[in-house]
Write an enzyme that holds these catalytic residues in place. Sequence first.
Site, PDB file in Angstrom:
ATOM      1  N   TYR A   1      -8.755  -9.871   2.902  1.00 27.64           N
ATOM      2  CA  TYR A   1      -9.907  -9.107   3.416  1.00 27.64           C
ATOM      3  C   TYR A   1     -10.787  -8.532   2.316  1.00 27.64           C
ATOM      4  O   TYR A   1     -11.935  -8.168   2.549  1.00 27.64           O
ATOM      5  CB  TYR A   1      -9.461  -7.991   4.381  1.00 27.64           C
ATOM      6  CG  TYR A   1      -8.646  -6.867   3.769  1.00 27.64           C
ATOM      7  CD1 TYR A   1      -9.220  -5.906   2.940  1.00 27.64           C
ATOM      8  CD2 TYR A   1      -7.284  -6.765   4.034  1.00 27.64           C
ATOM      9  CE1 TYR A   1      -8.467  -4.885   2.389  1.00 27.64           C
ATOM     10  CE2 TYR A   1      -6.526  -5.748   3.494  1.00 27.64           C
ATOM     11  CZ  TYR A   1      -7.116  -4.814   2.666  1.00 27.64           C
ATOM     12  OH  TYR A   1      -6.369  -3.820   2.119  1.00 27.64           O
ATOM     13  N   GLU A   2     -10.255  -8.455   1.101  1.00 28.71           N
ATOM     14  CA  GLU A   2     -11.074  -7.954  -0.003  1.00 28.71           C
ATOM     15  C   GLU A   2     -12.106  -8.995  -0.448  1.00 28.71           C
ATOM     16  O   GLU A   2     -12.989  -8.689  -1.239  1.00 28.71           O
ATOM     17  CB  GLU A   2     -10.183  -7.594  -1.201  1.00 28.71           C
ATOM     18  CG  GLU A   2      -9.297  -6.387  -0.957  1.00 28.71           C
ATOM     19  CD  GLU A   2      -8.339  -6.132  -2.103  1.00 28.71           C
ATOM     20  OE1 GLU A   2      -8.732  -5.414  -3.040  1.00 28.71           O
ATOM     21  OE2 GLU A   2      -7.222  -6.673  -2.086  1.00 28.71           O
TER      22      GLU A   2
ATOM     23  N   MET B   1      -1.839  -6.922   7.158  1.00 29.81           N
ATOM     24  CA  MET B   1      -2.930  -7.710   6.564  1.00 29.81           C
ATOM     25  C   MET B   1      -2.549  -8.357   5.230  1.00 29.81           C
ATOM     26  O   MET B   1      -3.421  -8.675   4.433  1.00 29.81           O
ATOM     27  CB  MET B   1      -4.152  -6.818   6.364  1.00 29.81           C
ATOM     28  CG  MET B   1      -4.617  -6.109   7.626  1.00 29.81           C
ATOM     29  SD  MET B   1      -5.926  -4.934   7.249  1.00 29.81           S
ATOM     30  CE  MET B   1      -5.981  -3.989   8.778  1.00 29.81           C
ATOM     31  N   SER B   2      -1.269  -8.502   4.981  1.00 34.84           N
ATOM     32  CA  SER B   2      -0.861  -9.075   3.689  1.00 34.84           C
ATOM     33  C   SER B   2       0.330  -9.998   3.901  1.00 34.84           C
ATOM     34  O   SER B   2       0.550 -10.506   4.999  1.00 34.84           O
ATOM     35  CB  SER B   2      -0.483  -7.944   2.734  1.00 34.84           C
ATOM     36  OG  SER B   2       0.671  -7.260   3.196  1.00 34.84           O
TER      37      SER B   2
ATOM     38  N   ASN C   1       2.381   3.277  10.968  1.00 35.37           N
ATOM     39  CA  ASN C   1       1.720   3.790  12.184  1.00 35.37           C
ATOM     40  C   ASN C   1       2.117   2.874  13.320  1.00 35.37           C
ATOM     41  O   ASN C   1       2.484   1.724  13.084  1.00 35.37           O
ATOM     42  CB  ASN C   1       0.189   3.722  11.992  1.00 35.37           C
ATOM     43  CG  ASN C   1      -0.278   2.306  11.670  1.00 35.37           C
ATOM     44  OD1 ASN C   1      -0.144   1.823  10.543  1.00 35.37           O
ATOM     45  ND2 ASN C   1      -0.789   1.621  12.668  1.00 35.37           N
TER      46      ASN C   1
ATOM     47  N   HIS D   1      -6.527   4.785   7.738  1.00 32.70           N
ATOM     48  CA  HIS D   1      -5.891   4.451   6.462  1.00 32.70           C
ATOM     49  C   HIS D   1      -5.183   5.680   5.900  1.00 32.70           C
ATOM     50  O   HIS D   1      -4.133   5.568   5.253  1.00 32.70           O
ATOM     51  CB  HIS D   1      -6.940   3.917   5.479  1.00 32.70           C
ATOM     52  CG  HIS D   1      -6.353   3.411   4.192  1.00 32.70           C
ATOM     53  ND1 HIS D   1      -5.466   2.353   4.148  1.00 32.70           N
ATOM     54  CD2 HIS D   1      -6.518   3.815   2.910  1.00 32.70           C
ATOM     55  CE1 HIS D   1      -5.108   2.135   2.889  1.00 32.70           C
ATOM     56  NE2 HIS D   1      -5.730   3.011   2.117  1.00 32.70           N
TER      57      HIS D   1
ATOM     58  N   HIS E   1      -3.978   1.334  -4.647  1.00 31.29           N
ATOM     59  CA  HIS E   1      -3.359   0.251  -5.420  1.00 31.29           C
ATOM     60  C   HIS E   1      -3.790   0.353  -6.869  1.00 31.29           C
ATOM     61  O   HIS E   1      -4.974   0.491  -7.148  1.00 31.29           O
ATOM     62  CB  HIS E   1      -3.848  -1.122  -4.935  1.00 31.29           C
ATOM     63  CG  HIS E   1      -3.302  -1.526  -3.615  1.00 31.29           C
ATOM     64  ND1 HIS E   1      -2.411  -2.545  -3.453  1.00 31.29           N
ATOM     65  CD2 HIS E   1      -3.524  -1.029  -2.379  1.00 31.29           C
ATOM     66  CE1 HIS E   1      -2.107  -2.670  -2.178  1.00 31.29           C
ATOM     67  NE2 HIS E   1      -2.775  -1.770  -1.500  1.00 31.29           N
TER      68      HIS E   1
ATOM     69  N   SER F   1       0.832  -1.211   0.000  1.00 31.25           N
ATOM     70  CA  SER F   1       0.000   0.000   0.000  1.00 31.25           C
ATOM     71  C   SER F   1       0.857   1.248   0.000  1.00 31.25           C
ATOM     72  O   SER F   1       1.716   1.411   0.871  1.00 31.25           O
ATOM     73  CB  SER F   1      -0.844   0.087   1.269  1.00 31.25           C
ATOM     74  OG  SER F   1      -1.702  -0.974   1.368  1.00 31.25           O
TER      75      SER F   1
HETATM   76  N1  HPA Z   1      -2.537  -3.122  11.610  1.00 29.74           N
HETATM   77  C1  HPA Z   1      -2.713  -3.976  10.588  1.00 29.74           C
HETATM   78  N2  HPA Z   1      -2.331  -3.700   9.351  1.00 29.74           N
HETATM   79  C2  HPA Z   1      -1.725  -2.531   9.123  1.00 29.74           C
HETATM   80  C3  HPA Z   1      -1.511  -1.599  10.141  1.00 29.74           C
HETATM   81  C4  HPA Z   1      -1.941  -1.913  11.469  1.00 29.74           C
HETATM   82  O1  HPA Z   1      -1.771  -1.151  12.433  1.00 29.74           O
HETATM   83  N3  HPA Z   1      -0.892  -0.523   9.573  1.00 29.74           N
HETATM   84  C5  HPA Z   1      -0.732  -0.809   8.262  1.00 29.74           C
HETATM   85  N4  HPA Z   1      -1.232  -2.021   7.975  1.00 29.74           N
END
Ligand code: HPA
Length: 277
Positions: free
Chosen positions: A89-90, A215-216, A239, A251, A65, A34
Site C-alpha cells: 500500500y505504500e 496488509m502485510s 483490534n 492506527h 517503522h 507495526s
Molecule cells: N485490518 C487490516 N489490517 C490491519 C488491521 C485491520 O483491522 N489491524 C491491523 N492491521
Amino acid sequence: MISEETFVAKLHEAKACVIEKLLEIPELGIILGSGLGKLAHLVQDSIVIPYREIPHFPVSTVQGHSGNLIFGKLSGRKVMVLQGRFHYYEGYGMHEVTFPVRLMQTLGMKSLVVTNAAGGINPAFQAGDLVLIQDHINLVGVNPLRGANISALGPRFPDMSDTYYEGWRQRALGLMEKMKLPILQGVYAGVSGPSYETPAEIRYLRAIGADLVGMSTVPEVIAANHGGMKVLGISCVTNMAAGILAKKLSHAEVIETTERVGETFVNFVRELIQILD
Ligand code: HPA
C-alpha cells in the site's frame, strides 16, 4: 517489469555490501510488524545496517517503522532482524516488498519468522492476543511471483500446502501452553489496504474462512516459500476487525495495542526461536 537477471544482480550487490560488514551469516530471519520493533533492541553483539546504506534496498516510510537490518544474537541464535517492512500500500512494487526475503535467501538463510499487526475476525479473539498463522488467503490482488520466474531462487509453480511449517507451528502451540498464553491459531487474509475493511468485507472474509486480516506478510511469505524457507507467522491482534465491535478503527489503536502487548510478544519470540531448528 524487472528482468530476472537484473533482480538477481541487485540481490548480489546487496549481499556483497552486507557480508562485508558481518562476521557470520545469520541462520534465522525475523520480520517485525507495526509497533513490534522493540525486539530489535534485545539483539546482542548487534551490527545495525540502515536500509539506505544497502544498494537497491527500499526505504520504509510508514509511521511506527524504522528502517534497519539488525544482525546479531537473540536467545543464542544468529539472527537477521528486519526493523521496518515494505507494504504494497505504500506504493512499492512486489520486487521491493519481497527484497528483504530474497536477500535472506541470497545469503543462504533457510528460516523465517514473520510477525504482524492484524485485525481479529474470529470472535473468539480479542485485542492483545497473539495468534499463530496457520495458513493464509492471498487477497492482495497480485502475486509476488508474477513475471519471469527467478529459477535461481525457486520453481515456477511452488507448492503452498505447508507454507506455515506444521512442525514449527506445533512447537509454537506447545510454547503458548507452557507460557500460559491463550493457545490460538488462525487463517490470515492478506489484503492490500491502506483503507481498513468495511463491515461487509469482514463478513465476506469470515465466510471464506479467515480469522485475521492484515496488509502485510502474504507477499513475503509467498516469496519465502518459493525460495524454500521454513516459515512461522505470528499475528498480534491489535483490534477487532470492522463491524465485529461497535467501534471505529484507528492506527492509534493498533499502535496502542502493540505497545501494551510488546513485552509478552518479545518474551514469546525469544523463547520461540530457541525451539525452531
Ligand atoms: N485490518 C487490516 N489490517 C490491519 C488491521 C485491520 O483491522 N489491524 C491491523 N492491521
